[in-house]
Design a protein around this motif. Structure first.
Motif, PDB file in Angstrom:
ATOM      1  N   GLY A 196      17.079  62.510 152.037  1.00 54.34           N
ATOM      2  CA  GLY A 196      17.092  62.320 151.349  1.00 54.34           C
ATOM      3  C   GLY A 196      18.020  61.052 151.319  1.00 54.34           C
ATOM      4  N   VAL A 197      17.432  59.263 151.056  1.00 55.85           N
ATOM      5  CA  VAL A 197      18.314  58.750 151.320  1.00 55.85           C
ATOM      6  C   VAL A 197      18.800  58.351 149.264  1.00 55.85           C
ATOM      7  CG1 VAL A 197      18.739  56.467 151.843  1.00 55.85           C
ATOM      8  CG2 VAL A 197      17.769  57.803 153.762  1.00 55.85           C
ATOM      9  N   VAL A 198      19.414  58.465 148.687  1.00 57.50           N
ATOM     10  CA  VAL A 198      19.434  58.080 147.470  1.00 57.50           C
ATOM     11  C   VAL A 198      19.395  56.619 147.182  1.00 57.50           C
ATOM     12  CG1 VAL A 198      20.760  58.969 145.508  1.00 57.50           C
ATOM     13  CG2 VAL A 198      20.473  60.625 148.005  1.00 57.50           C
ATOM     14  N   THR A 199      18.671  56.081 146.664  1.00 58.49           N
ATOM     15  CA  THR A 199      18.507  54.853 145.906  1.00 58.49           C
ATOM     16  C   THR A 199      18.759  54.666 144.709  1.00 58.49           C
ATOM     17  OG1 THR A 199      16.604  55.440 144.331  1.00 58.49           O
ATOM     18  CG2 THR A 199      15.989  54.534 146.834  1.00 58.49           C
ATOM     19  N   GLY A 200      19.736  55.490 143.350  1.00 61.85           N
ATOM     20  CA  GLY A 200      19.819  55.462 141.887  1.00 61.85           C
ATOM     21  C   GLY A 200      20.435  56.997 141.738  1.00 61.85           C
ATOM     22  N   ILE A 201      21.891  56.990 140.644  1.00 57.53           N
ATOM     23  CA  ILE A 201      22.381  57.818 140.313  1.00 57.53           C
ATOM     24  C   ILE A 201      21.580  58.073 138.595  1.00 57.53           C
ATOM     25  CG2 ILE A 201      23.524  59.814 139.221  1.00 57.53           C
ATOM     26  CD1 ILE A 201      24.841  58.193 142.437  1.00 57.53           C
ATOM     27  N   VAL A 202      21.234  59.214 137.671  1.00 61.30           N
ATOM     28  CA  VAL A 202      21.201  59.323 136.880  1.00 61.30           C
ATOM     29  C   VAL A 202      21.773  59.174 135.871  1.00 61.30           C
ATOM     30  CG1 VAL A 202      21.887  61.642 136.080  1.00 61.30           C
ATOM     31  CG2 VAL A 202      19.457  60.352 135.075  1.00 61.30           C
ATOM     32  N   ALA A 203      21.859  58.020 135.063  1.00 55.99           N
ATOM     33  CA  ALA A 203      23.259  57.807 133.673  1.00 55.99           C
ATOM     34  C   ALA A 203      22.994  59.223 133.079  1.00 55.99           C
ATOM     35  CB  ALA A 203      22.573  56.690 132.100  1.00 55.99           C
ATOM     36  N   VAL A 204      24.090  59.494 132.277  1.00 58.10           N
ATOM     37  CA  VAL A 204      24.254  61.100 131.534  1.00 58.10           C
ATOM     38  C   VAL A 204      25.006  60.538 130.553  1.00 58.10           C
ATOM     39  CG1 VAL A 204      25.195  63.194 132.440  1.00 58.10           C
ATOM     40  CG2 VAL A 204      24.431  62.187 134.110  1.00 58.10           C
ATOM     41  N   GLY A 205      24.883  61.366 129.361  1.00 56.21           N
ATOM     42  CA  GLY A 205      25.342  61.116 127.695  1.00 56.21           C
ATOM     43  C   GLY A 205      25.418  63.034 127.589  1.00 56.21           C
TER      44      GLY A 205
ATOM     45  N   PHE B 192      22.589  65.181 127.937  1.00 57.10           N
ATOM     46  CA  PHE B 192      21.083  64.151 127.992  1.00 57.10           C
ATOM     47  C   PHE B 192      21.303  63.311 129.253  1.00 57.10           C
ATOM     48  CE2 PHE B 192      22.659  61.238 125.955  1.00 57.10           C
ATOM     49  CZ  PHE B 192      23.637  61.880 124.790  1.00 57.10           C
ATOM     50  N   ARG B 193      20.009  62.732 129.689  1.00 50.53           N
ATOM     51  CA  ARG B 193      20.170  62.033 131.955  1.00 50.53           C
ATOM     52  C   ARG B 193      18.738  61.876 131.002  1.00 50.53           C
ATOM     53  NH1 ARG B 193      23.006  65.773 135.381  1.00 50.53           N
ATOM     54  NH2 ARG B 193      24.224  66.850 134.201  1.00 50.53           N
ATOM     55  N   GLU B 194      18.932  60.343 131.566  1.00 53.98           N
ATOM     56  CA  GLU B 194      17.701  59.007 131.561  1.00 53.98           C
ATOM     57  C   GLU B 194      17.791  58.439 133.060  1.00 53.98           C
ATOM     58  OE1 GLU B 194      14.006  57.096 130.981  1.00 53.98           O
ATOM     59  OE2 GLU B 194      15.720  56.418 131.953  1.00 53.98           O
ATOM     60  N   PRO B 195      17.355  57.800 133.682  1.00 52.18           N
ATOM     61  CA  PRO B 195      17.667  57.265 135.043  1.00 52.18           C
ATOM     62  C   PRO B 195      17.727  55.606 134.303  1.00 52.18           C
ATOM     63  CG  PRO B 195      15.321  58.132 135.391  1.00 52.18           C
ATOM     64  CD  PRO B 195      15.608  58.322 133.790  1.00 52.18           C
ATOM     65  N   THR B 196      17.645  55.394 133.212  1.00 52.72           N
ATOM     66  CA  THR B 196      17.705  53.370 133.139  1.00 52.72           C
ATOM     67  C   THR B 196      19.074  53.358 131.876  1.00 52.72           C
ATOM     68  OG1 THR B 196      15.948  53.527 131.277  1.00 52.72           O
ATOM     69  CG2 THR B 196      15.645  53.402 133.775  1.00 52.72           C
ATOM     70  N   ALA B 197      19.625  52.710 132.394  1.00 50.50           N
ATOM     71  CA  ALA B 197      20.466  52.117 130.430  1.00 50.50           C
ATOM     72  C   ALA B 197      19.950  51.958 129.624  1.00 50.50           C
ATOM     73  CB  ALA B 197      21.266  50.880 130.884  1.00 50.50           C
TER      74      ALA B 197
ATOM     75  N   PRO C  69      23.723  54.142 134.462  1.00 47.75           N
ATOM     76  CA  PRO C  69      23.039  54.813 135.373  1.00 47.75           C
ATOM     77  C   PRO C  69      23.923  53.310 136.795  1.00 47.75           C
ATOM     78  CG  PRO C  69      21.603  53.590 134.533  1.00 47.75           C
ATOM     79  CD  PRO C  69      22.992  53.910 133.291  1.00 47.75           C
ATOM     80  N   ALA C  70      24.163  54.301 138.102  1.00 47.29           N
ATOM     81  CA  ALA C  70      24.114  53.952 139.240  1.00 47.29           C
ATOM     82  C   ALA C  70      23.395  53.823 140.514  1.00 47.29           C
ATOM     83  CB  ALA C  70      25.378  55.185 139.831  1.00 47.29           C
ATOM     84  N   PRO C  71      23.302  52.399 140.082  1.00 48.23           N
ATOM     85  CA  PRO C  71      21.786  51.435 141.664  1.00 48.23           C
ATOM     86  C   PRO C  71      23.096  51.558 142.877  1.00 48.23           C
ATOM     87  CG  PRO C  71      22.158  50.291 139.923  1.00 48.23           C
ATOM     88  CD  PRO C  71      23.517  51.268 139.359  1.00 48.23           C
ATOM     89  N   LEU C  72      22.406  51.975 143.870  1.00 40.96           N
ATOM     90  CA  LEU C  72      23.531  52.705 145.215  1.00 40.96           C
ATOM     91  C   LEU C  72      22.859  51.555 145.933  1.00 40.96           C
ATOM     92  CD1 LEU C  72      23.285  57.313 145.859  1.00 40.96           C
ATOM     93  CD2 LEU C  72      25.158  55.169 144.783  1.00 40.96           C
ATOM     94  N   ASP C  73      23.752  51.146 146.696  1.00 38.28           N
ATOM     95  CA  ASP C  73      23.894  50.034 147.844  1.00 38.28           C
ATOM     96  C   ASP C  73      22.676  50.128 148.738  1.00 38.28           C
ATOM     97  OD1 ASP C  73      25.823  47.620 148.523  1.00 38.28           O
ATOM     98  OD2 ASP C  73      25.327  48.955 150.064  1.00 38.28           O
ATOM     99  N   GLU C  74      22.215  48.700 149.131  1.00 42.16           N
ATOM    100  CA  GLU C  74      21.083  48.687 149.513  1.00 42.16           C
ATOM    101  C   GLU C  74      21.227  48.739 150.861  1.00 42.16           C
ATOM    102  OE1 GLU C  74      18.320  45.933 148.661  1.00 42.16           O
ATOM    103  OE2 GLU C  74      18.071  46.330 146.602  1.00 42.16           O
ATOM    104  N   GLN C  75      22.297  48.486 151.798  1.00 48.18           N
ATOM    105  CA  GLN C  75      23.258  48.260 152.977  1.00 48.18           C
ATOM    106  C   GLN C  75      23.137  49.749 153.140  1.00 48.18           C
ATOM    107  OE1 GLN C  75      26.317  45.871 153.887  1.00 48.18           O
ATOM    108  NE2 GLN C  75      26.724  45.667 156.510  1.00 48.18           N
ATOM    109  N   VAL C  76      24.177  50.410 152.541  1.00 46.39           N
ATOM    110  CA  VAL C  76      24.419  51.768 152.728  1.00 46.39           C
ATOM    111  C   VAL C  76      23.633  52.036 152.787  1.00 46.39           C
ATOM    112  CG1 VAL C  76      26.148  53.292 152.250  1.00 46.39           C
ATOM    113  CG2 VAL C  76      26.355  51.265 151.760  1.00 46.39           C
TER     114      VAL C  76
ATOM    115  N   SER D 192      18.596  60.075 141.767  1.00 44.95           N
ATOM    116  CA  SER D 192      19.369  61.621 141.879  1.00 44.95           C
ATOM    117  C   SER D 192      19.465  61.917 140.467  1.00 44.95           C
ATOM    118  CB  SER D 192      20.869  61.330 142.481  1.00 44.95           C
ATOM    119  OG  SER D 192      21.644  62.723 142.117  1.00 44.95           O
ATOM    120  N   GLY D 193      18.997  62.804 140.214  1.00 46.79           N
ATOM    121  CA  GLY D 193      18.933  63.614 138.582  1.00 46.79           C
ATOM    122  C   GLY D 193      20.240  63.998 138.556  1.00 46.79           C
TER     123      GLY D 193
END
Ligand SMILES: [Zn+2]
Length: 414
Positions: A209-218, A291-296, A331-338, A358-359
């Protein structure tokens, strides 16, 4: 193309997985506990055996370098970082964090053994208290945003211990812990290998899996406050029962999540009643929420909706309510070049790969705020994680370790 030693990676994972083993079969390596210290000592021994050097930063993160590889590059240049964590949840599995920590070590060992000349130095990292006994993604937060001393003094662990006491007893220096933000330009880029901790890759039969972004967590605690009374003499309609209200709150969590989005999730893992007697109506109920959700926007809406629901329920039962939430991790979008370096490595090795979100929270989401960052996922059998049954096929472990090495080399030479 340099290969990892898959057998050594497997042996190390099995051996680390025997430290802190409980009768249940799960692992208990709470950060800064005796079991965590034993795991860290084991890790130090592996580094020493390999001829690698370990430094411990002010908060307890371990940073490993190869004197051989550093000799062949300019060690003052920003470095490529890779690592994860070796602390666990109270009854956790042997792969969460351990895989990314040992695989990063294996990669650095191979670079060291081959005397590989890279354009940038490589550092292998073990982050302290990823599982958030004291604070969410503790070690990576300390080096990216830092903790003022007053905040460190206020932190308490699951067992009610104060961070400053436990940390000092474990040999830490609290003054140093308060000043751990890394100077700008320390990290060139970062990549972390991790188990998926969900069912997607296994169900689709995909290797990587090539991770594109990580969920926001509260998260934090909701406290409902009513009145203690006699369990026998107080009529049901004359009670201010914080326990019953907590039950209503828990039952409403699926609704609150569904009101925000399909990907919103809320978990309450700990509920305690006070004063805590079988024949005493609870005066207070402390309900933890994660609690978690993918967007700000989603995480902010989820937080306000949860607060509104707690207030509604408190009003319905005639109770007071206190909300004590930590500041949520964005939430953290991950780097496209990586991501493209990971994808190319998988293609080159003939492995199937797919972009994935990533959830689960990871230290990489803090590192992503200071440097280009990526993550590699490998399948979790049955999607199980944070439990003794957590498992990953050894072929997938080897694949993940190999793609990690290829990616580190790609980042170091780009
Ligand atoms: Zn983890």
């Amino acid at each position: 193309m340099t290969s990892i030693d898959a057998q050594r990676l497997k042996t190390d994972l099995i051996n680390l997985g025997n430290i802190g083993r409980r009768p249940s079969g799960g692992l208990g390596r709470t950060s800064f506990s005796a079991e965590d210290a034993a795991a860290r000592q084991w890790y130090f021994d592996r580094c020493a055996e390999a001829g690698l050097e370990v430094t411990v930063d002010g908060i307890g993160n371990l940073i490993v370098s190869s004197p051989v590889a550093d000799e062949l590059t300019d060690p003052t240049r920003p470095a490529v970082w890779s690592g994860s964590h070796i602390d666990t949840v109270p009854d956790g599995g042997a792969f969460d964090g351990a895989l990314g920590s040992i695989a990063a070590l294996e990669c650095l060992r191979r670079i060291h053994e081959e005397g590989m000349a890279l354009a940038r130095p490589v550092r292998c990292i073990v982050y302290a208290d990823e599982e958030g006994n004291y604070a969410h993604l503790f070690g990576s937060r300390a080096i990216t945003r830092g903790f003022p001393r007053s905040e460190l003094e206020a932190l308490t662990g699951r067992d009610g211990d104060r961070f400053v006491d436990t940390f000092t007893a474990a040999g830490g220096d609290v003054d140093r812990a308060a000043n751990t933000v890394l100077p700008e330009g320390t990290i060139d880029s970062s990549v972390e290998l991790h188990i998926e901790q969900g069912p997607t890759l296994e169900a689709r039969g995909i290797d990587i899996g090539v991770v594109t972004g990580i969920v926001a967590v509260g998260g934090g605690t909701i406290t409902l406050r009513g009145r203690s009374d006699h369990a026998g003499t107080t009529p049901m309609n004359a009670r201010k029962d914080a326990g019953v209200a907590a039950g209503a709150l828990l039952a409403s969590l699926p609704d609150v999540a569904a009101g925000i989005s399909e990907r919103a999730v809320i978990t309450s893992g700990i509920v305690t009643f006070a004063p805590g007697g079988a024949n005493v109506i609870p005066q207070a109920a402390h309900v933890t929420v994660d609690f978690r959700e993918p967007t700000a926007e989603g995480i902010a809406a989820l937080e306000s909706s949860l607060i509104a629901r707690a207030k509604e329920i408190a009003a319905e039962y005639g109770l007071d309510v206190d909300i004590d939430f930590e500041q949520s991790v964005p939430p953290a979008p991950l780097d496209e070049q990586v991501q493209s370096i990971i994808t190319a490595a998988a293609e080159e090795r003939g492995l199937s790969q797919v972009p994935i979100h990533s959830g689960a929270g990871h230290d990489s989401q803090n590192i992503a705020t200071v440097a280009p960052t990526g993550m590699i996922f490998v399948p979790s059998i049955g999607g199980r994680s944070h439990c003794p049954e957590e498992n990953t096929d050894w072929d997938d472990v080897a694949n993940g370790g190999q793609i990690l090495l290829d990616t580190i080399i790609g980042l170091a030479n780009r």
